[in-house]
Design an enzyme around this catalytic site. Structure first.
Site, mmCIF file in Angstrom:
data_model
loop_
_atom_site.group_PDB
_atom_site.id
_atom_site.type_symbol
_atom_site.label_atom_id
_atom_site.label_comp_id
_atom_site.label_asym_id
_atom_site.label_seq_id
_atom_site.Cartn_x
_atom_site.Cartn_y
_atom_site.Cartn_z
ATOM 1 N N LYS A 55 36.190 -4.381 -45.590
ATOM 2 C CA LYS A 55 35.980 -5.766 -45.158
ATOM 3 C C LYS A 55 34.536 -6.220 -45.343
ATOM 4 C CE LYS A 55 37.236 -4.583 -40.899
ATOM 5 N NZ LYS A 55 37.134 -3.093 -40.904
ATOM 6 N N HIS A 91 34.862 1.406 -31.857
ATOM 7 C CA HIS A 91 33.802 0.736 -32.638
ATOM 8 C C HIS A 91 32.821 0.165 -31.626
ATOM 9 C CE1 HIS A 91 31.573 -1.797 -35.287
ATOM 10 N NE2 HIS A 91 32.316 -1.497 -36.336
ATOM 11 N N GLU A 147 33.767 4.668 -39.919
ATOM 12 C CA GLU A 147 34.122 3.511 -40.745
ATOM 13 C C GLU A 147 32.878 2.670 -41.011
ATOM 14 O OE1 GLU A 147 36.945 1.543 -38.248
ATOM 15 O OE2 GLU A 147 38.424 3.140 -38.385
HETATM 16 N N1 PLP Z 1 35.708 -0.708 -38.484
HETATM 17 C C1 PLP Z 1 36.240 -1.790 -37.892
HETATM 18 C C2 PLP Z 1 37.568 -1.648 -37.220
HETATM 19 C C3 PLP Z 1 35.573 -3.022 -37.918
HETATM 20 O O1 PLP Z 1 36.119 -4.090 -37.334
HETATM 21 C C4 PLP Z 1 34.317 -3.114 -38.591
HETATM 22 C C5 PLP Z 1 33.590 -4.375 -38.632
HETATM 23 O O2 PLP Z 1 34.015 -5.410 -38.210
HETATM 24 C C6 PLP Z 1 33.817 -1.962 -39.222
HETATM 25 C C7 PLP Z 1 34.516 -0.772 -39.136
HETATM 26 C C8 PLP Z 1 32.510 -1.965 -39.961
HETATM 27 O O3 PLP Z 1 31.480 -2.175 -39.093
HETATM 28 P P1 PLP Z 1 29.953 -2.085 -39.587
HETATM 29 O O4 PLP Z 1 29.803 -2.993 -40.742
HETATM 30 O O5 PLP Z 1 29.188 -2.507 -38.393
HETATM 31 O O6 PLP Z 1 29.692 -0.648 -39.932
#
Ligand code: PLP
Length: 425
Positions: free
Chosen positions: A67, A195, A272
């Site tokens: 994402k 998270h 993640e």
């Molecule tokens: N995992 C989940 C379920 C998320 O919603 C997000 C970000 O919205 C991420 C991982 C990635 O987070 P970051 O970019 O802070 O590492």
């Protein structure tokens, strides 16, 4: 499996930097009237981040959060280096499967999924999925009974600029009931995820969440769920300027893992990370396409070089409907860098920067004291790789900037080395 070739990148030979590449592109554009905004994606930076992640969090396997930035050369490089993928939707699963990644390397990490997407995951061989509520378990039991579910727990107090608890995560006091429900529905629960939120200011939240996960592992054994996966989510900073460093967080995580999930406990630990991998890897170059000077009626001066008699409006060819969309929301106004450094003697004028659309909300910065700039000048913004390209739109018919992907021969060697290691493991 070859996901990507050396020829897919602009190879930067020794001594040739990303800044040199930007200058080259700008020089070429300056010979024409096409001065479109563009991005440079420095894949060497992504390779370095991956190596640093593996070294600093040796027990944690990264599942990159698609994402955050889903451009194909980037996800292909990550696939090549052996990363797993956190997908939030059917489209993200399709993207990762299309490049040839085995579905075992995917976690469908969205606690609230459309039924057709659950069926799609089942048909695609994606088994790991997250949940935080009872009704999601019912949907899964009816549409993907072989799923391996991961219970996402809420954090005590994430203390982050973007609190995830408002929308996601099961409070600890609901977990026993959820595990029992899963048992009654014949659904396997293989682990726990969390998270801490974006911009987490207290690394101890990771330790607290790992301790909470340990409690849930114990609860799970009461219902004969054999838990083997701990997913510590994302939230790791993407630049060295962050208030809390990646290394500080890693030290807390490593020590909490040693306490609650020591080596030999037969638990795989994954994360993640999103912004950690990509924030610093992308640079934006924008061009000033229009300018308006307004005379000031009641001048107010703040400083020697500041000229209070006029203010300047600059219109750029990228704005809040493009690369700056989430950037302003997540980081505030980003720091601008002049492509050509102005002389320090030049007077400064109150200036504002605007995107190209007809929306008056499309403003990138205001109240800046800048030297007078010209139509055709270039401005640079570093650290624009996370939650920017993915959130860009074509509002008013403006298309997101073209991306040039750069790589160095040394980083490419590292990719091939990591690929061999991954294939042999
Ligand atoms: N995992 C989940 C379920 C998320 O919603 C997000 C970000 O919205 C991420 C991982 C990635 O987070 P970051 O970019 O802070 O590492």
């Amino acid at each position: 499996m070859d996901y990507i070739q050396e020829s897919d990148f602009t190879m930067m030979e020794e001594g040739f930097t990303v800044r040199d590449l930007i200058d080259k592109i700008i020089n070429e554009a300056s010979q024409t009237e096409e001065r479109d905004a563009f991005l440079v994606g420095d894949m060497e930076e992504v390779v370095k981040k991956h190596l640093h992640f593996l070294k600093t969090l040796p027990r944690v396997k990264p599942f990159y959060a698609v994402k955050c930035n889903n451009v194909k050369p980037l996800v292909k490089i990550l696939a090549e280096m052996g990363s797993g993928f956190d997908c939030a939707s059917k489209a993200e699963i399709e993207l990762i499967k299309e490049i040839g990644v085995n579905p075992e390397r995917i976690i469908y990490a969205n606690t609230c999924k459309q039924i057709s997407s659950i069926k799609f995951a089942a048909n695609s061989g994606v088994q790991m999925m997250t949940f935080d509520n009872e009704l999601e378990l019912v949907k899964v039991s009816e549409n993907h009974p072989k799923a391996k579910m991961v219970l996402r727990i809420a954090n005590k107090d994430s203390n982050s600029s973007n609190d995830m608890n408002a929308k996601f995560g099961a409070p600890l006091n609901t977990c026993r009931h959820l595990l029992e429900t899963a048992k009654n529905l014949n659904i396997e629960v293989i682990g726990v995820s969390f998270h801490v939120g974006i911009g987490c200011l207290d690394p101890q939240i990771y330790a607290q969440s790992i301790a909470d996960a340990h409690l849930v592992f114990n609860m799970a054994s009461e219902f004969q769920h054999k838990m083997t996966l701990l997913d510590i989510g994302g939230g790791f900073p993407g630049t060295v300027e962050a208030k809390i460093s990646f290394e500080e967080i890693a030290a807390v995580v490593n020590s909490a893992l040693d306490t609650y999930f020591p080596e030999g406990s037969a638990v795989d630990v994954i994360a993640e990370p999103g912004r950690y991998y990509v924030l610093s890897a992308f640079t934006l170059a924008v061009n000033i396409i229009a300018k308006k000077i307004v005379q000031q009626d009641a001048p107010e001066s703040h400083g020697e070089r500041n000229n209070p008699c006029k203010s300047a409006f600059y219109y750029l060819n990228d704005g809040i409907y493009g690369t700056f969309s989430r950037l302003l929301f997540l980081c505030g106004y980003p720091k601008l860098i002049f492509h050509k450094e102005p002389s320090p003697e030049q007077p400064l004028y109150m200036s504002s920067l605007w995107g190209p659309t007809c929306d008056p909300m499309d403003q990138i910065a205001e109240h800046l004291y800048l030297p007078e700039l010209c139509i055709g000048d270039w401005l640079l913004y570093y650290n624009v790789g996370a939650y920017t390209i993915v959130t860009s739109s074509t509002f008013n018919g403006f298309h997101p900037p073209h991306i040039h992907f750069a790589m160095s021969p040394k980083a490419w060697e590292d990719v091939l080395l990591l690929k061999r290691r991954f294939e042999q493991a």
